[in-house]
Design an enzyme around this catalytic site. Sequence first.
Site, short mmCIF file in Angstrom:
data_model
loop_
_atom_site.label_atom_id
_atom_site.label_comp_id
_atom_site.label_asym_id
_atom_site.label_seq_id
_atom_site.Cartn_x
_atom_site.Cartn_y
_atom_site.Cartn_z
N LYS A 213 41.33 42.69 49.75
CA LYS A 213 42.33 43.58 50.35
C LYS A 213 42.26 43.58 51.87
CE LYS A 213 42.67 44.46 46.00
NZ LYS A 213 43.74 44.42 45.07
C1 LIG Z 1 43.40 45.15 43.74
C2 LIG Z 1 44.48 45.97 43.16
C3 LIG Z 1 44.21 47.11 42.38
C4 LIG Z 1 42.83 47.46 41.92
O1 LIG Z 1 41.90 47.63 42.87
P1 LIG Z 1 40.32 47.42 42.52
O2 LIG Z 1 39.69 48.08 43.69
O3 LIG Z 1 40.09 45.96 42.44
O4 LIG Z 1 40.04 48.12 41.26
C5 LIG Z 1 45.27 47.86 41.95
N1 LIG Z 1 46.54 47.54 42.24
C6 LIG Z 1 46.85 46.45 42.97
C7 LIG Z 1 48.28 46.16 43.28
C8 LIG Z 1 45.84 45.63 43.43
O5 LIG Z 1 46.17 44.53 44.13
#
Ligand SMILES: *Cc1c(COP(=O)(O)O)cnc(C)c1O
Length: 442
Positions: A213
């Site tokens: 992210k």
């Molecule tokens: C990465 C992601 C999540 C989940 O996040 P985690 O921290 O990996 O559990 C949820 N929604 C979207 C759109 C994502 O890209």
Amino acid sequence: MLQDKPDLPNRERLAIEGGDPVRSQPLPWELPGAHWIDDEERELVDRVINARSPFRFYGPEPQRMVDTFEREWCERFGHRHAVAVSSGTAALSIALSTLGIGPGDEVLLPGYLWVSCVSAVIRCGAIPKLLEIDETFCIDPDDLQAKIGPRSRAVICVHMSGAPGRIQEITAIAHGRGLKVVEDCAQVAGGSQGGRSVGTFGDIAIFSFQLNKNMTSGEGGLLTTDDPQLHRRIVALHDLGYPRTPAGRLDTQDRSCQLWGYGARMSDLTGALALGQLRKLPRITAAMRSAKWRIREALAGIDELGFRHVPDPAGDTGPFLITTYADAGRCEAMVEALRAEGIRGPEGSLACLTMREWGLHWYFNIPSLVERRSNDRSGMPWSHPANAFAAAYDYHRGALPKTDDLHDRSALLSIASCLSDRDVDDIIRAFRKVAPVVLGDR
Ligand SMILES: *Cc1c(COP(=O)(O)O)cnc(C)c1O
């Protein structure tokens, strides 16, 4: 496909035809926040270690990293309340439970998303209902309007691949029909639209700080809301189901808030890392946005090369460039030719790929959804009598023709947060070199 090309006299031979590639070094890893981890994060983490106080609520000498992180987040982005948690997936589950969603309810979701969006709906006992995306690669507001039904309780608006879609139209439609809006901002931390931060449009927003992210604490997540009642439920649900006293101890006697918690607290060590990253998030997204739009602008006007529609480029966070093509064949040929020119990441990276290779981001690639799997023997949520209304809901490819079409003929290029001018120039050069040959008339 390339064999049919007439031999053009003055063109460079593509690498895929045996010519010299544009570059031989791989592009840097995507993983935006990770490139920026340095002494700033180390210093904050060290404070927690030195105090031997990695728990957020109490301890020998709490450093209040998570508290500070939440406060600075709200100040920076204009949210009233923020609660840090252990992951984006946990944040989604907590958001739905905060809204009281369960069996008998349906939650609307786009067909281009992440598996966690669906799993959160399933685990709370509700039914996912799929919506088309449009050329923003986010929910198509017209399809939302058409598909809201008597069971619809909420819509999860997923801001995919770094930029928000038509969020104002979507929230206006949803709120007008009595639905709650959860903004999934996992892929768009630091983004905005019309000068307003993502997550301030809906009722609750979630973020993720997993490694891929815009900013990262390895694992981690966040919920935001402006509503004090929702905030109170989030605080209890992310923990053990109860509020805490100012001293950080559980208050089980307040009858107005006795719930079932998710055990998804963020530790103060993670909070320290997240705080360091938050302070540099604007620089991380500015680097990606600037590189991405330099590339996009340099490629404007190439025949047959299309782009995702970004309603407000100033609020784009820039981690991905989505390109679109006339058909799946040209899309695949283009990605193959680009990779051959060296537009690819290190071994194991997914820097340059067709959407066909983007796995659990597409509804029909999620086997548990298509096959209606369950974690328990009773077959929840599919088997619940209150969910009988969804017996005919279909999740196979074909359920969303417009989304399927965009999937087939689009591609994704990761824009690393540390691209050099040389990297950017190489990407532009490679597109310009291969596009006229691969995309030209057949
Ligand atoms: C990465 C992601 C999540 C989940 O996040 P985690 O921290 O990996 O559990 C949820 N929604 C979207 C759109 C994502 O890209």
